[in-house]
Write a protein that holds these residues in place. Structure first.
Motif, PDB file in Angstrom:
ATOM      1  N   PHE A 159      30.736 -14.541 -43.337  1.00  0.00           N
ATOM      2  CA  PHE A 159      29.617 -12.816 -43.963  1.00  0.00           C
ATOM      3  C   PHE A 159      29.899 -13.109 -45.809  1.00  0.00           C
ATOM      4  O   PHE A 159      30.329 -13.304 -45.802  1.00  0.00           O
ATOM      5  N   TYR A 160      28.259 -13.422 -45.784  1.00  0.00           N
ATOM      6  CA  TYR A 160      27.516 -13.255 -46.655  1.00  0.00           C
ATOM      7  C   TYR A 160      27.993 -11.009 -47.716  1.00  0.00           C
ATOM      8  O   TYR A 160      27.498 -10.182 -46.676  1.00  0.00           O
ATOM      9  N   THR A 161      29.748 -11.644 -48.373  1.00  0.00           N
ATOM     10  CA  THR A 161      30.027 -10.095 -48.212  1.00  0.00           C
ATOM     11  C   THR A 161      28.859  -9.393 -49.344  1.00  0.00           C
ATOM     12  O   THR A 161      29.094  -7.751 -49.671  1.00  0.00           O
ATOM     13  N   ARG A 164      21.210 -35.952 -58.740  1.00  0.00           N
ATOM     14  CA  ARG A 164      20.147 -35.344 -57.695  1.00  0.00           C
ATOM     15  C   ARG A 164      20.317 -34.546 -56.977  1.00  0.00           C
ATOM     16  O   ARG A 164      19.192 -33.271 -56.431  1.00  0.00           O
ATOM     17  N   TYR A 165      21.188 -34.700 -56.125  1.00  0.00           N
ATOM     18  CA  TYR A 165      21.204 -34.063 -54.426  1.00  0.00           C
ATOM     19  C   TYR A 165      22.139 -33.540 -53.971  1.00  0.00           C
ATOM     20  O   TYR A 165      23.581 -35.208 -54.464  1.00  0.00           O
ATOM     21  N   ALA A 166      22.591 -32.929 -53.061  1.00  0.00           N
ATOM     22  CA  ALA A 166      24.215 -32.614 -52.916  1.00  0.00           C
ATOM     23  C   ALA A 166      24.511 -33.797 -52.202  1.00  0.00           C
ATOM     24  O   ALA A 166      26.039 -34.018 -52.240  1.00  0.00           O
ATOM     25  N   VAL A 203      34.356 -19.230 -52.660  1.00  0.00           N
ATOM     26  CA  VAL A 203      33.886 -18.143 -54.363  1.00  0.00           C
ATOM     27  C   VAL A 203      32.050 -19.410 -55.041  1.00  0.00           C
ATOM     28  O   VAL A 203      32.145 -20.216 -54.409  1.00  0.00           O
ATOM     29  N   THR A 204      31.237 -19.127 -54.982  1.00  0.00           N
ATOM     30  CA  THR A 204      30.108 -19.472 -55.123  1.00  0.00           C
ATOM     31  C   THR A 204      29.552 -19.614 -56.699  1.00  0.00           C
ATOM     32  O   THR A 204      31.135 -19.092 -57.318  1.00  0.00           O
ATOM     33  N   TYR A 205      29.449 -20.117 -57.192  1.00  0.00           N
ATOM     34  CA  TYR A 205      29.320 -21.227 -58.740  1.00  0.00           C
ATOM     35  C   TYR A 205      27.839 -20.846 -59.100  1.00  0.00           C
ATOM     36  O   TYR A 205      26.839 -21.086 -58.166  1.00  0.00           O
ATOM     37  N   GLY A 206      27.609 -20.714 -60.262  1.00  0.00           N
ATOM     38  CA  GLY A 206      26.337 -20.569 -61.281  1.00  0.00           C
ATOM     39  C   GLY A 206      25.679 -21.785 -61.089  1.00  0.00           C
ATOM     40  O   GLY A 206      26.312 -23.007 -61.373  1.00  0.00           O
ATOM     41  N   ALA A 250      29.552 -27.814 -42.046  1.00  0.00           N
ATOM     42  CA  ALA A 250      28.346 -26.936 -42.946  1.00  0.00           C
ATOM     43  C   ALA A 250      28.114 -25.398 -42.251  1.00  0.00           C
ATOM     44  O   ALA A 250      28.537 -24.798 -42.015  1.00  0.00           O
ATOM     45  N   ILE A 251      27.280 -24.570 -43.118  1.00  0.00           N
ATOM     46  CA  ILE A 251      27.191 -23.505 -43.603  1.00  0.00           C
ATOM     47  C   ILE A 251      26.397 -23.119 -43.597  1.00  0.00           C
ATOM     48  O   ILE A 251      25.021 -23.844 -44.923  1.00  0.00           O
ATOM     49  N   THR A 252      25.335 -21.990 -42.945  1.00  0.00           N
ATOM     50  CA  THR A 252      23.529 -22.002 -42.889  1.00  0.00           C
ATOM     51  C   THR A 252      23.820 -21.071 -44.383  1.00  0.00           C
ATOM     52  O   THR A 252      24.305 -20.229 -44.119  1.00  0.00           O
ATOM     53  N   VAL A 267      29.471 -28.446 -46.660  1.00  0.00           N
ATOM     54  CA  VAL A 267      27.871 -28.120 -46.868  1.00  0.00           C
ATOM     55  C   VAL A 267      27.009 -26.987 -46.476  1.00  0.00           C
ATOM     56  O   VAL A 267      27.065 -26.837 -45.253  1.00  0.00           O
ATOM     57  N   ALA A 268      25.341 -27.216 -47.117  1.00  0.00           N
ATOM     58  CA  ALA A 268      25.156 -26.102 -46.646  1.00  0.00           C
ATOM     59  C   ALA A 268      23.896 -27.224 -45.728  1.00  0.00           C
ATOM     60  O   ALA A 268      23.799 -28.479 -45.996  1.00  0.00           O
ATOM     61  N   CYS A 269      23.050 -26.247 -44.481  1.00  0.00           N
ATOM     62  CA  CYS A 269      21.970 -26.465 -44.143  1.00  0.00           C
ATOM     63  C   CYS A 269      21.011 -24.927 -43.935  1.00  0.00           C
ATOM     64  O   CYS A 269      21.655 -23.679 -43.855  1.00  0.00           O
ATOM     65  N   TYR A 270      20.335 -24.766 -43.972  1.00  0.00           N
ATOM     66  CA  TYR A 270      19.061 -24.397 -43.294  1.00  0.00           C
ATOM     67  C   TYR A 270      18.588 -24.353 -42.030  1.00  0.00           C
ATOM     68  O   TYR A 270      17.085 -25.145 -41.849  1.00  0.00           O
ATOM     69  N   GLY A 289      14.583 -24.031 -42.717  1.00  0.00           N
ATOM     70  CA  GLY A 289      14.477 -25.284 -43.760  1.00  0.00           C
ATOM     71  C   GLY A 289      14.343 -25.142 -44.567  1.00  0.00           C
ATOM     72  O   GLY A 289      14.383 -23.780 -44.248  1.00  0.00           O
ATOM     73  N   HIS A 290      15.044 -25.919 -45.788  1.00  0.00           N
ATOM     74  CA  HIS A 290      15.341 -25.032 -47.207  1.00  0.00           C
ATOM     75  C   HIS A 290      13.730 -25.344 -47.666  1.00  0.00           C
ATOM     76  O   HIS A 290      12.530 -26.237 -46.924  1.00  0.00           O
ATOM     77  N   PRO A 291      13.441 -24.492 -48.559  1.00  0.00           N
ATOM     78  CA  PRO A 291      12.063 -24.526 -49.235  1.00  0.00           C
ATOM     79  C   PRO A 291      11.570 -25.712 -49.435  1.00  0.00           C
ATOM     80  O   PRO A 291      10.389 -25.370 -49.909  1.00  0.00           O
ATOM     81  N   ALA A 344      36.347 -23.515 -53.346  1.00  0.00           N
ATOM     82  CA  ALA A 344      35.098 -23.241 -53.936  1.00  0.00           C
ATOM     83  C   ALA A 344      33.949 -23.714 -54.470  1.00  0.00           C
ATOM     84  O   ALA A 344      33.360 -25.001 -53.385  1.00  0.00           O
ATOM     85  N   HIS A 345      32.931 -23.239 -54.367  1.00  0.00           N
ATOM     86  CA  HIS A 345      31.600 -23.740 -53.948  1.00  0.00           C
ATOM     87  C   HIS A 345      31.143 -24.350 -55.298  1.00  0.00           C
ATOM     88  O   HIS A 345      31.627 -24.330 -56.787  1.00  0.00           O
ATOM     89  N   LEU A 346      30.527 -25.430 -55.341  1.00  0.00           N
ATOM     90  CA  LEU A 346      30.548 -26.178 -56.572  1.00  0.00           C
ATOM     91  C   LEU A 346      28.576 -26.794 -56.465  1.00  0.00           C
ATOM     92  O   LEU A 346      28.803 -27.572 -55.400  1.00  0.00           O
TER      93      LEU A 346
END
Ligand code: FAD
Length: 298
Positions: free
Chosen positions: A271-273, A125-127, A47-50, A177-179, A146-149, A152-154, A76-78
């Protein structure tokens, strides 16, 4: 169940991501989707987090409701950018008490609608700092993702930079990690190779975004720097106002993407549902016989 431990056993992971909906209709739709997808026996759901902390209570409530109503393994995303360490610890304490075992530790982005936003004093400041905070305060209580890209992250000027700071998160204690979504698998394979060459060995689960609304995904993809291959754009653009045709093309494309990822040894599929079940159900049914070591009865 800790996701890191499941992955360490070599089990193929299938997972579904939801966001905390607004309003009663949104809630109804989410819980219908959870019911529909529960039968696929996911390894976990998330579940994502704002980013600005805007969904703080709603994320916790939805995480709790899915956990208690469905018995699914929930992550839980945080995001840390808008919270003081004290607030983060409070939130983590609540997840600990609720019996949640998995946290996706993220930085988040400054909310676009709050140009005057200033991170609170002492915030991470960073994850990587959130990963360290969780490990320092909670030891091995949580499995940390954690997230990965792969593209590349913008904010990353190049892929060496990307991998360097991804590795910092792994050294701080991330288990997997999840991309970010991607539509060209070669980005994922090249990224995994680059990570391996740089000594990163945690499982990297590909994030799959089935396209069912071309205009919406085009916007998301441009915001997060994911390229939609020209060959796919050429098929989708002429039918973009015909939802059924877009969904058919998008789902077929995602099926091919998943088949290739399974065949080439990805450790799972996330899956991003967008809180809807149809695309994910169709994709899963089509690929289930290829998925290693899972209940094939659905
Ligand atoms: P970080 O890992 O901190 O990286 C951000 C950028 O900073 C990168 O370019 C990195 O290379 C760079 N960097 C890191 N450390 C340093 C350093 N020490 N010095 C200089 N540069 C550095 N957002 C939400 O708001 N809520 C969600 O629920 C959510 N879920 C997500 C789930 C997934 C699977 C993914 C891929 C993304 C998600 N996001 C979510 C988006 C994410 O919050 C944004 O992409 C955000 O911009 C970066 O977060 P991060 O955790 O990757 O940040």
């Amino acid at each position: 169940m800790k996701i890191g431990e499941i992955l360490k056993r070599g089990e193929f992971s299938v997972s579904f991501e939801f966001f905390p909906p607004k309003g009663e209709e949104g809630q109804r739709q989410l819980f219908k989707t959870v019911e529909d997808l529960k039968d696929l026996n996911p390894t976990f759901v998330s579940v994502t987090y704002g980013a600005g902390g805007s969904t703080r209570d709603r994320t916790r409530e939805i995480v709790g409701q899915i956990h208690s109503r469905s018995g699914l393994n929930v992550m839980a995303h945080l995001t840390c950018i808008a919270h003081t360490p004290k607030e983060l610890i409070e939130i983590l304490n609540q997840y600990d008490e609720m019996g949640i075992d998995n946290i996706l530790a993220l930085r988040g982005d400054v909310p676009r609608d709050r140009p005057d936003f200033r991170p609170p004093r002492g915030s991470c400041r960073y994850a990587v700092q959130l990963v360290s905070l969780i490990r320092e305060r909670f030891g091995d209580r949580f499995s940390i993702g954690v997230a990965c890209y792969p593209e590349g992250h913008p904010e990353s000027p190049n892929m060496d930079w990307e991998v360097k700071y991804f590795k910092e998160k792994v050294k701080a204690g991330a288990d997997f990690a999840i991309t970010q979504m991607f539509f060209d698998n070669s980005y994922y394979y090249e990224f995994v190779d680059l990570c391996t060459n740089n000594g990163i060995t945690i499982p990297i689960i590909p994030g799959i975004m089935p396209i069912t609304n071309f205009k919406q995904i085009k916007k998301f993809a441009s915001m997060c720097g994911a390229e939609i291959p020209q060959i796919l754009v050429a098929r989708l653009e002429p039918v973009q106002d015909k939802p059924e045709e877009v969904a058919k093309i998008g789902i077929d494309f995602a099926i091919n993407q998943c088949e290739d990822l399974i065949e080439k040894g990805a450790p799972g599929l996330h899956f991003y549902t967008l809180n809807k079940s149809r695309a994910t159900l169709e994709i899963y049914r089509s690929i289930r016989n290829l998925i290693p070591l899972r209940d094939q009865s659905v």
